[in-house]
Write an enzyme that holds these catalytic residues in place. Structure first.
Site, short mmCIF file in Angstrom:
data_model
loop_
_atom_site.label_atom_id
_atom_site.label_comp_id
_atom_site.label_asym_id
_atom_site.label_seq_id
_atom_site.Cartn_x
_atom_site.Cartn_y
_atom_site.Cartn_z
N GLU A 79 0.83 -1.22 0.00
CA GLU A 79 0.00 0.00 0.00
C GLU A 79 0.87 1.27 0.00
O GLU A 79 0.60 2.21 0.74
CB GLU A 79 -0.97 -0.02 1.19
CG GLU A 79 -1.96 -1.16 1.10
CD GLU A 79 -3.00 -1.16 2.21
OE1 GLU A 79 -4.16 -1.48 1.93
OE2 GLU A 79 -2.63 -0.85 3.37
N GLU A 154 -6.50 -7.54 -1.53
CA GLU A 154 -7.03 -7.62 -0.17
C GLU A 154 -8.52 -7.33 -0.23
O GLU A 154 -8.94 -6.18 -0.32
CB GLU A 154 -6.34 -6.61 0.76
CG GLU A 154 -4.90 -6.94 1.08
CD GLU A 154 -4.30 -6.01 2.13
OE1 GLU A 154 -5.08 -5.26 2.76
OE2 GLU A 154 -3.07 -6.02 2.30
#
Length: 550
Positions: A79, A154
């Site tokens: 991320e 995710e």
């Protein structure tokens, strides 16, 4: 093992992993460098990353799919597009380190798609993380890589909890609807569930968030996942299996479901023995007792081979004289993270607001006005590291714990406190297991205190999973046979701690509790978890409606 089970592996080695894990998986000794800039091209950081990767990657190179193993792809960082000091030289360094160690598999990044491709590199597959809004997330991906397949790396099918909040749950119907879009014919997407099975932040491994305030995570990482913290099936699991049955090509034979684990509510036991606060300090390792001239954070302590203290507690002690019978003011903070003031061995109560609510000393400044007789007194500031922040901007990773010289105050009657005695209390399992000198419980326990009791599981009776019920206690940590199960705190939401059966023994089992606020005289067990009052959360494109980092 994955290959033996016909599974494929997405390998995500970090070094930063987020995961609601202490400091996002980064080692706290990095903070000994006052100029440290993690997740950047800062050379001392890259030097440590290279040591880590050069030791890790050679162990998995031959397990890549390209060489007959199960690893089909590896992730770069995590991320990274959500970070505010993006330096692509850092990602280039990671990629080159992979290549230098023989990695020739597909490389990918995973981000919130709304951040675009700024956290990735050309030639690296971009994937998206989300809990809902599959259409907009996949459309974002296709806008900057139209010739690539889409994947939700995710799929947030639940959410995590902070202390002082409710237990987060999400709707199985909402999850199934989003999964339908991911797998359906419009996108024909791939999916990785986060989390498919809940887990536990055993020990001191829970992380924390910055929002409007510091928000430490609870011990349980049940996550309202398709499989619970104890591995039990939930309605989400069956909804996922139903969807897979419709979209799986080819349709594979599904084995019978394994039985769920055997759960036991062992009989309650009284608190049998204890060590007082002074006993605990006396028994701390000699290497963990030292003098400092000025405030110093735990990462900079001269212990553990000059790598400092990572987790646990620290006591800052000052002996000082008071005269004249006048009021004595002690002030300190911000403490990082949870503070207690102990004067002459007596725990001082927290102040209360106008409604009578306890104002816990959490990441704040606290003033105490004390009335003390003339003479020498001992002022102990006990500080607990409740978890380093694992997600955020560059400033969020400046996670020094204890008492920093950068904070506003550490004063006695307006004078800076100096020449401080320090005791580092790491509560390592080996230390806890070898403690001696336990005193019989006479019913007059005073916090902070270590208590210990034993219970017996009969020979020939295999142990079962259980949960220790801490709802009658205050705040602390629990060990079973020397293993740190994690933190408890009666503010909730979580009230029980999970004990997997393999942590228990046929015969005698020792349970040890460090209670910081208010000890109880009984230890209870339950066959079911109590994770607190459940509140449904609606996961938007950027995460849950109840938590917005920005």
């Amino acid at each position: 093992m994955a290959k033996e089970e016909d599974l494929l592996v997405l390998f995500r080695p970090g070094p930063y992993i987020c995961s609601e894990f202490e400091y996002g998986g980064l080692p706290s000794y990095l903070l000994r460098d006052p100029n440290m800039k993690v997740r950047t091209a800062y050379q001392p950081y890259l030097d440590r990353v290279k040591v880590y990767m050069d030791n890790l990657l050679p162990q998995v190179t031959d397990l890549q799919f390209t060489r007959g193993g199960p690893i089909i792809a590896l992730q770069l960082e995590n991320e990274y597009a959500s970070f505010d000091m993006i330096e692509l030289e850092y990602l280039e360094f990671l990629r080159q380190t992979y290549w230098d160690n023989g990695i020739d598999s597909l490389l990918f990044t995973s981000d919130g798609s709304w951040n675009g491709e700024k956290g990735s590199l050309p030639g690296v597959l971009k994937t998206a993380n989300f809990g809902s809004g599959a259409e907009s997330n996949f459309d974002d991906l296709l806008s900057f890589q139209p010739d690539k397949p889409v994947m939700c790396m995710e799929f947030w099918c639940g959410w995590f909890d902070h202390w002082f909040e409710d237990h987060s749950t999400t709707s199985p119907d909402d999850m199934a609807a989003t999964l339908e879009v991911i797998l359906g014919p419009r996108y024909n997407g791939s999916v990785n569930f986060y989390m498919f099975e809940g887990g536990t932040n055993f020990g001191f491994n829970a992380g924390a968030n910055h929002g409007p305030h510091y928000a430490p995570d609870v011990t349980s990482y049940d996550y309202d996942a398709p499989l619970s913290e104890a591995g039990d099936y939930t309605p989400k699991y069956y909804r996922i299996m139903e969807a897979f049955g419709r979209y799986q090509i080819p349709v594979l034979k599904r084995p019978d479901l394994p039985l769920q684990s055997y759960k036991v509510a062992y009989p309650s036991i009284p608190v049998q023995t204890y060590l007082s606060y002074s006993d605990i300090l006396d028994k701390a390792p000699a290497s963990h007792k030292f003098q400092i001239q000025d405030r110093t954070t735990m990462e900079n302590f001269p212990i553990n081979g000059e790598s400092g203290q990572k987790q646990g507690y620290v006591v800052y002690r000052k002996r000082a004289n008071t005269t004249g019978g006048s009021a004595t003011r002690f002030s300190a903070g911000r403490v990082r993270d949870f503070g207690l003031l102990i004067v002459d061995g007596e725990l001082q109560p927290f102040p209360r607001d106008e409604n009578g609510t306890v104002m816990y000393w959490l990441n704040s400044v606290q003033d105490y006005d004390l009335t003390l007789p003339d003479g020498e007194h001992t002022f102990d500031l006990l500080i607990e590291n409740m978890g380093r922040v694992n997600f955020g901007y560059a400033w969020s990773f400046e996670q020094h714990k204890g008492l920093s010289p950068a904070e506003p105050t550490y004063h006695l009657n307006g004078e800076e406190i100096r020449d401080i005695e320090v005791t580092s209390l790491e509560f390592k399992g080996s230390w806890v297991k070898n403690l001696t000198g336990w005193r019989p419980n006479d019913g007059t326990l005073q916090a902070p205190v270590l208590v210990q009791s034993s219970f017996v599981i009969a020979q020939g009776m295999p142990p079962g999973d259980t949960f220790v019920d801490m709802s009658g206690w205050g705040k602390g940590i629990v060990f079973i046979n020397g293993f740190n199960l994690g933190r408890y705190f009666n503010v909730g939401p979580q009230q029980t701690l999970y004990i997997p059966a393999p942590f228990l023994l046929e015969g005698e089992n020792l349970i040890t509790i460090f209670e910081q606020l208010q000890p109880h005289n009984e230890i209870k067990f339950s066959a079911t978890p109590n994770l607190g009052r459940a509140v449904g959360r609606k996961l938007g494109k950027y995460g849950p409606s109840h938590f917005d980092f920005n």
